[in-house]
Structure formats: structure tokens, C-alpha cells
Design a protein around this motif. Sequence first.
Motif, short mmCIF file in Angstrom:
data_model
loop_
_atom_site.label_atom_id
_atom_site.label_comp_id
_atom_site.label_asym_id
_atom_site.label_seq_id
_atom_site.Cartn_x
_atom_site.Cartn_y
_atom_site.Cartn_z
N LEU A 76 -0.21 -6.45 -3.93
CA LEU A 76 0.67 -7.61 -3.80
C LEU A 76 0.56 -8.48 -5.06
O LEU A 76 -0.56 -8.75 -5.53
CB LEU A 76 0.27 -8.46 -2.59
N LYS A 97 7.32 -17.36 2.48
CA LYS A 97 5.98 -17.01 2.00
C LYS A 97 5.27 -18.28 1.48
O LYS A 97 4.90 -18.36 0.30
CB LYS A 97 6.07 -15.94 0.91
N THR A 134 -2.47 -9.08 -9.73
CA THR A 134 -2.18 -8.22 -8.58
C THR A 134 -3.37 -8.20 -7.64
O THR A 134 -4.51 -7.94 -8.06
CB THR A 134 -1.86 -6.78 -9.03
N GLY A 168 7.01 -8.32 -1.27
CA GLY A 168 7.07 -8.06 -2.70
C GLY A 168 6.03 -7.06 -3.17
O GLY A 168 5.81 -6.92 -4.37
N THR A 207 1.57 -16.72 0.76
CA THR A 207 2.26 -15.55 1.29
C THR A 207 2.65 -15.86 2.73
O THR A 207 2.55 -17.00 3.19
CB THR A 207 1.38 -14.29 1.21
N GLU A 231 7.02 -4.39 1.54
CA GLU A 231 8.15 -4.54 0.63
C GLU A 231 8.75 -5.94 0.71
O GLU A 231 9.16 -6.51 -0.32
CB GLU A 231 9.22 -3.48 0.96
N GLN A 232 8.81 -6.50 1.94
CA GLN A 232 9.37 -7.84 2.06
C GLN A 232 8.45 -8.90 1.47
O GLN A 232 8.89 -9.98 1.10
CB GLN A 232 9.66 -8.15 3.54
#
Length: 585
Positions: A578, A434, A510, A559, A475, A556-557
Motif C-alpha cells: 500500500l 480513506k 510503500t 490503491g 486509510t 485495489e480500492q
Amino acid sequence: MTRVLLLTLILTVFMHASTQAQDYKEEPEYKALREAMTRTFNEGDSAKFFPAVKALEKYLLDKQDVHGYYNQRCNEIVFLMNRQKIYEAYKLARQLSAELREKKIDKEMYMAYNMQGHINRICGNRDAAKQNFEKVIELMEQEGYWENMPPIYMNIVNVEMGDNPQEALELLARAKEIAEKYAPERVFDIETRRTLAYFNDGDMPRFLEGYKRYKAGEKMGKTSVHGRMVEVYFLASQGKTDEAVALAEKEFNEDGYDAITQIYQKAGRWEEAFNAQRKAFEANDSVNNVVLSNSMEGIRDELIVYDAERKAARIRLITLSIIVCLLGVLVGLLAYLFNSRRRHLKQLHAAYQHALESDKMKTSFIQNVSHEVRTPLNIISGFSQVIADPTLTESDEERQHMATMMQKSALQITNLIDEIIGLSLIESSTNVVKDDIVKVNQLLESVVADYEDNVQPQVTLRVDSELDPEFSFATNRNMLYRILSALTDNALKNTEKGSVTLKARTVAQTLILTVEDTGCGIPADQAENIFERFVKLDSFKQGIGLGLPLSRKLAEQLGGILTLDTNYILGARFVLTLPFKQIEH
């Protein structure tokens, strides 16, 4: 396996009843006593049965009919077993055994072993039951009681048929051999039982031959206790599964679940087979509960009795301790059996559900992929044949339209394969890099630009961002693009009028990215189901049901979290959150 004896008199064996004359059996007093015992036995009323059987036992002793007397003692044990009073039945069986040994009445000793065999079979101790019945056979051979050996062999068959079908068939053959020589009237029942064994073993030709012999015997007036089950299995062998199950439920109630399980298995109806097997386990567990509860009550009563007598003598205290220990072991064994069966049932249920889910996913995958690949391939194949036709008269505009459709179809297949490969890679991937510096607004605009050609005339595709134009963060750009692309594609497929909007904002640390549309919407109760693989709420829409599951995995990968906003009612709104650390410029 039937765990409870039927409410019918099992007079064990009638053989060489006594060396004494038995003219008394025609006497009115004997007939009245026997009729009273039989009636109260069938009624199951212990308050009436025990006085009646005791009166008959006294009469038989007065007539010096020892064999008849001990037959009635066995009937007391059978009566208790029928009422699931296993502990009391066990005590009477032990008393019977001790009395026969003390009085050295060897000719009747087989009765005690026979009762112990039935008790062990009810308690699920199949090895002990088999040993008891084999001991009965041994004693009968010593005394020459050949005509009554076949029923004992049948008891062993019922114990062995589930785990050792070959040994059970050999026992049936032995029972038939003895019956043909000493008790021909039992041959038909043995042959009928063998016919059931053929069905259980999957040997349908021999089962059908056996059924024909059974029907021929029935026409001759012969009967068998296994006749009703033969009729059930015959319906199943003819493919009439539901009729067979209905007859089994009608004739056998809870005792028919094992047969129903086999019927569904042979019909390939596995889910119904599992449900029937579960009911069989529940029925067995219910019996185990009764046995355990009855044993506990018996222990409690024994403790009260022995506690009252404890002060009378030290020897009674020692005896009481020994009995309590033995009963404690028995209760422990019963509890272990009960818990083991419950664990096995849970494991079976989990394994069966996993198998069903795997089969369902496989079927959905094949159906969806087949449909989604076949449609664009047909378009490409059809238009390629038209373009290749030398007699083609279509205009350049029509040719361009065909070429465009072929390109879209090829792209559709490419995206499909990409989704499948993408999900596979995600499943096998452990580390995600990322370190791409992504300008969020620029990324949203690129998604909109890539899908402009797929927007329907009455739909507007736009970006509505609250972020600074230069807002960026670290990311994996490709994975984030895949998520937004899949959500946008999904929204455009389900929106015929209105708008599809990509939104962006931040709350604390976020990043919140939203794709909302004014399409058909998604029911709130399907908010999680849609993220399962191969799930499509509308089977006529394009796609194989992997876009949303893939997007959630990617989120999910990265985060983050991908969810459906169930409070949004104008269509569908997917929210991707995210965590981020903003890049300073």
C-alpha cells in the motif's frame, strides 16, 4: 450446407434427348467413349478427363445429339467445381450461356442456369443460387420437362432449409406432387429429405414416423442419397449422441459438422455443439480460401493474356479493363465474405466463453453457498433440539460446549453473508473514503486477538513487525481490517501445524503487510486462479471462495496490490503493498 459437390456425375437432366434416333448408344464406340469419360471423371485427373470428354462431345455432335453434347459440356463445369476450380467453372458456365443464346438453343438454356446456380451456392451467394434454380424451373415448365423438375426443387430446398424451413417444406411438397405424377422413382428420395427436415425442426414424432417409412422402403429395395443422414439422426433421436456423431464423422467427414452441431444442440451438450460449429466455420473458411485463391490465380492469368494482346487493338484494352473491374468486385465481395465470417466466429467464440464462464460461476456459487450454509445450520438445529429436550442430562460444561458451537456456526453464517454483501458493495462502490488514522501495529494485534480462539493447538499466531509502535497512516480502517482478517482466516484454515505470522515493514513510501503460514501451500500455477470468484483448491475447506477475490478488490480500492509470493515454499505467503503518507506526531 455442403459447399463442394460430391465426386459423382451430375448429368443435370436426361429428357427428350433428341429427335434423332439414338441407336448409337448401343454401339461399342459410344460405350467405350462414355466409360472412359466416366472413369476419368471419378478419378479426378484433368489431364485424362478433358481429352476423354472432348472425344465424347465430338462423337455426340457427329451423331447430331445436341442434348447429349451439352450435357457433357455441363460435366466439364461440374468436374472443375469438384476440384474447387471455381473461377474456371464460372468461365465455362458463362461461355455455355453465351453459346446457347447465340445459337438460340432455348431447349437447353436451363443447363446454363443450373450450372450458375451450383457455382453461386458454392460461393455462398444463396440468393443468386435460388434465383438461378427458379429460372431453371421456369424454363423446364415452358419446355414440358416435368420429370426432371424434382431434383431442381431439391436444390432450392438445400439453399432455403437453414433460413426458411417453412418455404423449404412447401418446396418439398411441390417436388413430391410433380414426382408422383411424372417421376415416381424420385418420391422416396423426396420423402426421405422431408424426414430430415422434421428432425431439424425438432418435430420428433413426425421424424420417427418418417424413419419407419424409410426403413420400410429400404426393405423394398429403395434407396436415397439422404439415407445415411437419416440413420445418423435416428441414433441421435434415441439418445445415442456419441454413436450418431461417430457415424456422421465416418460417413460425411467435414461435410457432417453442421449435422453434428445440431445433434449436440438437441442433446444439450452446448460446449461440444460450439466446437462442432467452429469446425464447420473453419471448413467453410477453408473453402472460401480456396475459392479466393483460385479466383486470384484466374485474375493473374487473365491479366497476362490481355496484357500480351493489349497492343493489338484498343478494343481489347477496353475489354480487359471491364473484365478486371468485374473480377476486382468479385474478389472484394469474396474477401468481405471471408472477413465477415471470421469476425462472426470470433464474436461467437467470445460470447460462448462468456456464457460458459457465467454458468460455471453460478454453479460454483450455488454449490458453495448451499454447503457452507447447510453445515452450520444443521449444527445450530441439532444442538438447539438437544438443549430444548427437558430430559437433557448433560453437564454444564457440555451445555456450554453446545452453546459455543452454536455461536460459532451463527458467526460462520454471518461471515458468509458478510462476504457476499461485501463483494456486492465493493462492485457497486466508486468512491472510497480513506481518512481513518490507523496505527498499523495496533491493527495487526487486534486481528490476532480476534482469531486466537480459532487457532489449533499445534499452531502459533503472532505479529512480527519492523514498524515503530506509533507508526500510522491515513486509510480506510474497516477495509484494511477486512483484508488482513480474510488472509488470517485463510491461513488458519490451511495450517495444522507450525505458525501463522502477520508481518509489517516499509520500503520507501510503500507499506508492505505480509500474512504467511506453514500450511499446505498453493501451487505456483494457481497464483492468479485463486483470486477468481468461487475458486477453492480444497473443496472440503470452509468458505465459498470469495475471501481472496474480495481482499484483492479491497486492496485495489485502497490503491494497493495483493499477490501470492510464489517464491515462498514453507506454506503460503500473501503480500499486500500500500502506498502511504506517514502521519507526523
